[in-house]
Scaffold this motif. Sequence first.
Motif, mmCIF file in Angstrom:
data_model
loop_
_atom_site.group_PDB
_atom_site.id
_atom_site.type_symbol
_atom_site.label_atom_id
_atom_site.label_comp_id
_atom_site.label_asym_id
_atom_site.label_seq_id
_atom_site.Cartn_x
_atom_site.Cartn_y
_atom_site.Cartn_z
ATOM 1 N N SER A 131 0.834 -1.412 0.050
ATOM 2 C CA SER A 131 -0.037 0.019 -0.142
ATOM 3 C C SER A 131 0.813 1.250 -0.099
ATOM 4 C CB SER A 131 -0.836 0.040 1.277
ATOM 5 O OG SER A 131 -0.162 -0.031 2.607
ATOM 6 N N HIS A 132 2.056 1.093 0.017
ATOM 7 C CA HIS A 132 2.729 2.329 0.178
ATOM 8 C C HIS A 132 3.929 2.464 -1.151
ATOM 9 C CE1 HIS A 132 2.233 2.752 4.536
ATOM 10 N NE2 HIS A 132 2.454 1.518 4.724
ATOM 11 N N THR A 133 3.723 1.813 -1.988
ATOM 12 C CA THR A 133 4.286 1.965 -3.426
ATOM 13 C C THR A 133 4.028 3.334 -4.039
ATOM 14 O OG1 THR A 133 4.318 -0.518 -3.766
ATOM 15 C CG2 THR A 133 4.793 0.994 -5.685
ATOM 16 N N ALA A 134 2.677 3.541 -3.886
ATOM 17 C CA ALA A 134 2.312 4.769 -4.531
ATOM 18 C C ALA A 134 3.054 5.977 -3.825
ATOM 19 C CB ALA A 134 0.736 5.032 -4.464
ATOM 20 N N GLY A 135 3.189 6.011 -2.470
ATOM 21 C CA GLY A 135 3.944 7.016 -1.755
ATOM 22 C C GLY A 135 5.359 6.906 -2.291
ATOM 23 N N PHE A 136 6.036 5.917 -2.136
ATOM 24 C CA PHE A 136 7.225 5.957 -2.814
ATOM 25 C C PHE A 136 7.378 6.656 -4.231
ATOM 26 C CE2 PHE A 136 8.248 1.980 -0.241
ATOM 27 C CZ PHE A 136 9.270 2.741 0.777
ATOM 28 N N GLU A 137 6.677 6.151 -5.027
ATOM 29 C CA GLU A 137 6.674 6.891 -6.467
ATOM 30 C C GLU A 137 6.587 8.136 -6.427
ATOM 31 O OE1 GLU A 137 4.453 4.804 -9.472
ATOM 32 O OE2 GLU A 137 5.060 2.942 -8.716
ATOM 33 N N PHE A 138 5.413 8.848 -5.403
ATOM 34 C CA PHE A 138 5.254 10.142 -5.464
ATOM 35 C C PHE A 138 6.582 10.845 -4.730
ATOM 36 C CE2 PHE A 138 3.689 13.602 -2.447
ATOM 37 C CZ PHE A 138 3.417 14.377 -3.414
ATOM 38 N N LEU A 139 7.077 10.405 -3.722
ATOM 39 C CA LEU A 139 8.087 11.136 -3.126
ATOM 40 C C LEU A 139 9.227 11.014 -3.987
ATOM 41 C CD1 LEU A 139 7.622 9.988 0.900
ATOM 42 C CD2 LEU A 139 7.282 12.462 -0.539
ATOM 43 N N MET A 140 9.505 9.874 -4.623
ATOM 44 C CA MET A 140 10.921 10.058 -5.568
ATOM 45 C C MET A 140 10.949 10.870 -6.356
ATOM 46 S SD MET A 140 11.818 5.893 -5.991
ATOM 47 C CE MET A 140 10.428 5.235 -6.423
ATOM 48 N N LYS A 141 9.456 11.213 -7.151
ATOM 49 C CA LYS A 141 9.643 11.967 -8.160
ATOM 50 C C LYS A 141 9.647 13.674 -7.592
ATOM 51 C CE LYS A 141 8.538 13.069 -12.425
ATOM 52 N NZ LYS A 141 9.320 12.995 -13.496
ATOM 53 N N LEU A 142 9.034 13.608 -6.425
ATOM 54 C CA LEU A 142 8.924 15.085 -5.831
ATOM 55 C C LEU A 142 10.510 15.614 -5.294
ATOM 56 C CD1 LEU A 142 7.058 17.083 -4.815
ATOM 57 C CD2 LEU A 142 6.928 16.133 -2.725
ATOM 58 N N ARG A 143 11.068 14.694 -4.859
ATOM 59 C CA ARG A 143 12.505 14.802 -4.426
ATOM 60 C C ARG A 143 13.577 15.051 -5.396
ATOM 61 N NH1 ARG A 143 13.793 13.307 0.908
ATOM 62 N NH2 ARG A 143 15.569 11.944 0.104
ATOM 63 N N GLY A 144 13.314 14.664 -6.605
ATOM 64 C CA GLY A 144 13.876 14.811 -7.675
ATOM 65 C C GLY A 144 15.477 14.401 -7.588
ATOM 66 N N GLN A 145 16.322 14.840 -8.595
ATOM 67 C CA GLN A 145 17.601 14.810 -8.519
ATOM 68 C C GLN A 145 18.578 15.116 -7.413
ATOM 69 O OE1 GLN A 145 19.381 16.041 -12.257
ATOM 70 N NE2 GLN A 145 17.701 15.137 -13.406
ATOM 71 N N ASP A 146 17.798 15.955 -6.461
ATOM 72 C CA ASP A 146 18.509 16.164 -5.319
ATOM 73 C C ASP A 146 18.811 15.267 -4.490
ATOM 74 O OD1 ASP A 146 19.039 18.851 -6.368
ATOM 75 O OD2 ASP A 146 17.280 19.810 -5.312
ATOM 76 N N GLN A 147 17.993 14.244 -4.208
ATOM 77 C CA GLN A 147 18.029 13.350 -3.429
ATOM 78 C C GLN A 147 19.334 12.179 -3.543
ATOM 79 O OE1 GLN A 147 14.856 10.325 -3.694
ATOM 80 N NE2 GLN A 147 14.445 11.212 -5.635
ATOM 81 N N PHE B 103 16.470 1.842 -1.816
ATOM 82 C CA PHE B 103 15.453 1.076 -1.039
ATOM 83 C C PHE B 103 13.865 1.154 -1.759
ATOM 84 C CE2 PHE B 103 11.996 0.009 1.852
ATOM 85 C CZ PHE B 103 12.608 -1.129 2.697
ATOM 86 N N ALA B 104 13.550 2.545 -1.915
ATOM 87 C CA ALA B 104 12.176 2.716 -2.487
ATOM 88 C C ALA B 104 12.327 2.422 -4.071
ATOM 89 C CB ALA B 104 11.862 4.095 -2.336
ATOM 90 N N TYR B 105 13.129 2.633 -4.915
ATOM 91 C CA TYR B 105 13.393 2.159 -6.256
ATOM 92 C C TYR B 105 13.171 0.579 -6.123
ATOM 93 C CZ TYR B 105 14.708 3.012 -11.231
ATOM 94 O OH TYR B 105 14.597 3.219 -12.293
ATOM 95 N N THR B 106 14.079 -0.161 -5.498
ATOM 96 C CA THR B 106 13.997 -1.581 -5.593
ATOM 97 C C THR B 106 12.631 -2.007 -5.146
ATOM 98 O OG1 THR B 106 16.283 -1.589 -5.098
ATOM 99 C CG2 THR B 106 14.777 -3.546 -4.638
ATOM 100 N N HIS B 107 11.825 -1.428 -4.152
ATOM 101 C CA HIS B 107 10.658 -1.994 -3.702
ATOM 102 C C HIS B 107 9.664 -1.773 -4.804
ATOM 103 C CE1 HIS B 107 7.532 -1.914 -0.423
ATOM 104 N NE2 HIS B 107 6.931 -1.287 -1.271
ATOM 105 N N THR B 108 9.836 -0.586 -5.412
ATOM 106 C CA THR B 108 8.932 -0.111 -6.742
ATOM 107 C C THR B 108 9.107 -1.314 -7.968
ATOM 108 O OG1 THR B 108 8.831 2.163 -6.040
ATOM 109 C CG2 THR B 108 7.946 1.450 -8.267
ATOM 110 N N TYR B 109 10.178 -1.515 -8.187
ATOM 111 C CA TYR B 109 10.349 -2.176 -9.297
ATOM 112 C C TYR B 109 10.399 -3.714 -9.117
ATOM 113 C CZ TYR B 109 11.456 1.351 -12.800
ATOM 114 O OH TYR B 109 10.946 2.196 -13.626
ATOM 115 N N VAL B 110 10.206 -4.260 -7.769
ATOM 116 C CA VAL B 110 9.885 -5.615 -7.475
ATOM 117 C C VAL B 110 8.433 -5.801 -8.060
ATOM 118 C CG1 VAL B 110 9.163 -6.990 -5.617
ATOM 119 C CG2 VAL B 110 11.444 -6.058 -5.744
ATOM 120 N N GLU B 111 7.767 -4.963 -7.985
ATOM 121 C CA GLU B 111 6.037 -4.774 -8.040
ATOM 122 C C GLU B 111 5.820 -4.739 -9.608
ATOM 123 O OE1 GLU B 111 3.435 -2.744 -5.719
ATOM 124 O OE2 GLU B 111 4.124 -3.560 -3.932
#
Length: 534
Positions: free
Chosen positions: A240-256, A268-276
């Motif tokens: 249920s948190h994959t959408a939150g990961f995608e939103f925050l990764m995009k929002l934080r952009g390249q600076d992260q 961590f988040a990218y691996t979590h997302t691409y597993v699905e």
Amino acid sequence: MVYGGKPSTGCYLCRKRKIKCDEARPSCRNCAVYRQPCPGYRPDAVFRNETRKIERLAKKDASSSSSSSSSSIASSSTPTSKTNTPTAQSPTLTETQARQPQESALTLQRVQDSTWEQRALCYFFDQYTITGEGEDGMGHLEYLPSLYARCGEVSPPGELSPSVCLRSAVNATALMTLANVAHAPPLMIKARQGYGKAIRSLRAALASPSQAVQDETFASVVLLSLFEDITGERNGLFSSHTAGFEFLMKLRGQDQLGHQQGRDMFNFAYTHTYVEILALGDKPRCDFDWVMDMLDENDPIESLMLAATKMSQLFLSMQAAPNPPDQTTVESWIAAGLECDSVLSQWTLHLPDRWLPLAVYSPQGEPLLTYNRISNAGVWGYYRAVRVMLQQLLLNLNRTLTSITQKNQQPGGDTIPVESKLDETSLRAVIQEMTTDTCRSLPFSLSDVDNLGRPTKPNDNSRPIRAAQAYGMLWPLWYILSCGMPTSTQAQQIRTVLARVGSSLGIKLALILASEAERMRGDSQPVGTPVVGS
């Protein structure tokens, strides 16, 4: 006075609390987490009096401690009792201990000045935060203790800060981790209360543009997704948190990606997302093409992430194509798949020697694979699972192309056997090789053998597997089990490992994955592989 052997080298406070100390200088991490001044360390040379009188006193003290231990913690309805609370010692419990009743599991050890919450935090940080060492720097949630230590309980009036959210998320996840291992329902209740508080404060943080991009907010989502997996309460197999990961990764952009802490969270988040995306066939909600330019091809982990991203793009293009596809389209997919497979094959050729597996034999002559570190074995597990996914995809595409070619033959003419574009025997051989190497790696990955294949002793804590390392094994094992290609012996070995992780380490997702894999094993369509053709 005689030399008493190698003493504990932890700081005075950690030894008093009987918890594992990281022995950092000038002050240890546990003291920083609890906001206590670290009292320092005792000298290297320690002597003790071993006269019979002292020995009798020690026995008397041990007897007194044992007597006080007989009063069970469960007799108190308040989990934060300071008189009979277990310490953070014994980072893992055996399966026999894990199956014991709640009273027995929670009365293994106690220390007077430690609460349940403190013991849960110590156990969680020990099991799930791993500091990256050496040139590879592979850790797990290693940024979390310092972020947690900076979390303040005081927020501006009428506002919940990301620090409050992170503190609630960490506390809830720590309590649930200990509750699952110790089979303690009272801790589960407190953990769920903390989870609800973290969700409420996370919503408030996401509503603020300035707070949404902070590391504490992102780390909170990481912790809440981990909580979900520890409890085994995903929506099916989807988080249920994959959408939150995608939103925050995009929002934080390249600076992260400009600093190590942000990069670790992103990985961590990218691996979590691409597993699905790869394993479950999910579709991303955001465009991550910008990420490909930011990943380092020379880094073993990020180069593997890059290959998986290119593979996921192929999956997504297949899902978006008209059905049934024409021959030219399928041939282009096969070409793209072969290119991905070539990239993955090259991945192993550019690894440093310290990353390569070592072929050894057990005392019984069983061939095994060991690694420089358990974390390396985890990355190899993902690599092999991705290779299996790709071979399954190429098998599916080859059959589709053969079917299309046969349909395109002249009506009424003689049926001419169509030669396959790909060698399916070679594709199956790669799947079997990846599956076999995965199973040969399991004894080392579980710390059942050392680097030379020698069995480890049950009481040897020099290389105990930690929950974070077992957590990283789950999805690769699930896919290899569910794809339908392992032998019966290999399938039983993987099921046993998943059951062991779920019971002894308290990660309930492992039990869910084992059950779901068995349900899918009879399915002719491999999990996550896009369906092509009609």
